[in-house]
Design an enzyme around this catalytic site. Structure first.
Site, PDB file in Angstrom:
ATOM      1  N   ARG A  51       0.850  -1.186   0.000  1.00 34.97           N
ATOM      2  CA  ARG A  51       0.000   0.000   0.000  1.00 34.97           C
ATOM      3  C   ARG A  51       0.884   1.235   0.000  1.00 34.97           C
ATOM      4  O   ARG A  51       1.717   1.411   0.889  1.00 34.97           O
ATOM      5  CB  ARG A  51      -0.920   0.013   1.224  1.00 34.97           C
ATOM      6  N   SER A 120     -12.670  -4.131   1.349  1.00 37.43           N
ATOM      7  CA  SER A 120     -12.810  -3.483   2.654  1.00 37.43           C
ATOM      8  C   SER A 120     -14.272  -3.203   2.974  1.00 37.43           C
ATOM      9  O   SER A 120     -15.018  -2.691   2.132  1.00 37.43           O
ATOM     10  CB  SER A 120     -12.049  -2.154   2.669  1.00 37.43           C
ATOM     11  N   LYS A 152      -4.183   5.626   8.153  1.00 36.71           N
ATOM     12  CA  LYS A 152      -5.256   5.841   7.184  1.00 36.71           C
ATOM     13  C   LYS A 152      -6.217   6.881   7.755  1.00 36.71           C
ATOM     14  O   LYS A 152      -7.292   6.558   8.260  1.00 36.71           O
ATOM     15  CB  LYS A 152      -5.986   4.536   6.870  1.00 36.71           C
TER      16      LYS A 152
END
Length: 223
Positions: A51, A120, A152
């Protein structure tokens, strides 16, 4: 009501979700993402997700190809966050898609039946919505955030462990809990029904990623 979608066992063993490492370039520091992952899989990490929302496409591809080599040697599944194009180009095992990314049903049409697709979810409504997709669209779900996390900042409101349990009671797919998870959270989340936990800072920011992974595995009595 539970979701009707179920994964193909040949694509992803739920055991692969036991210790799910999500990379963070800033937290890996001078050691770098590739070396951090190398140490983490040596310590027992069971799946790796690349990521990096700040990387260019070429930068992401370059790191992805390096991680593909590291994880393949270790026999660990490798997925790329958000970017189906990079995942396919780098020969990754799969992609992980969020609520604002390409819909998994469209990704499945592009990637074919043997590609791993994670998705998700942050609420009961989102997990129930998965039931409207054809069977075998999604292989696993990431449920969270469990707790607030700086990795995040635009994430949904934290669910807490009880909230994760509520979502998992409506889910028949393999599931990994994510968001601000530390050693003390692993056992309660496993008890709540998660197949495993996804971590970022707990491993990427650790002085010894392999040791950090081993501690997390032991904390949930995961073998």
């Amino acid at each position: 009501m539970t979701t009707s979608s179920s994964p193909s066992p040949s694509r992803l063993d739920p055991a692969a979700l036991r210790l799910y490492l999500v990379t963070d370039r800033a937290l890996c520091g001078q050691r770098g993402v590739v070396e951090t992952v190398r140490q983490a899989v040596a310590g027992g990490a069971t799946i790796v997700q690349l990521r990096d929302h700040d990387a260019t496409t070429r930068e992401l591809y370059d790191v992805a190809t390096q991680l593909r080599a590291v994880t393949a040697e270790a026999g660990v599944p490798f997925v790329v966050d958000d970017r189906l194009d990079v995942a396919l180009a780098a020969g990754a095992d799969g992609v992980h898609l969020g609520q604002s990314d390409l819909l998994p049903v469209h990704a499945r049409r592009i990637a074919g039946p043997d590609f791993v697709i994670g998705h998700s979810v942050s609420s009961l409504d989102e997990i129930v919505a998965v039931a409207d997709w054809p069977a075998n669209t999604v292989d696993y779900v990431g449920v969270g955030p469990v707790f607030a996390t700086s990795t995040k900042p635009n994430a949904a409101a934290p669910l807490g462990i009880d909230g994760v349990r509520d979502v998992l009671q409506r889910c028949e797919l393999p599931a990994v809990a994510i968001g601000g998870i530390k050693e003390t959270h692993v056992a309660p989340l496993r008890a709540a029904g998660a197949d495993g936990v996804a971590v970022v800072s707990a491993v990427c920011a650790a002085a010894d990623p392999a040791a950090a992974v081993r501690k997390l595995l032991a904390a949930g009595e995961i073998r």
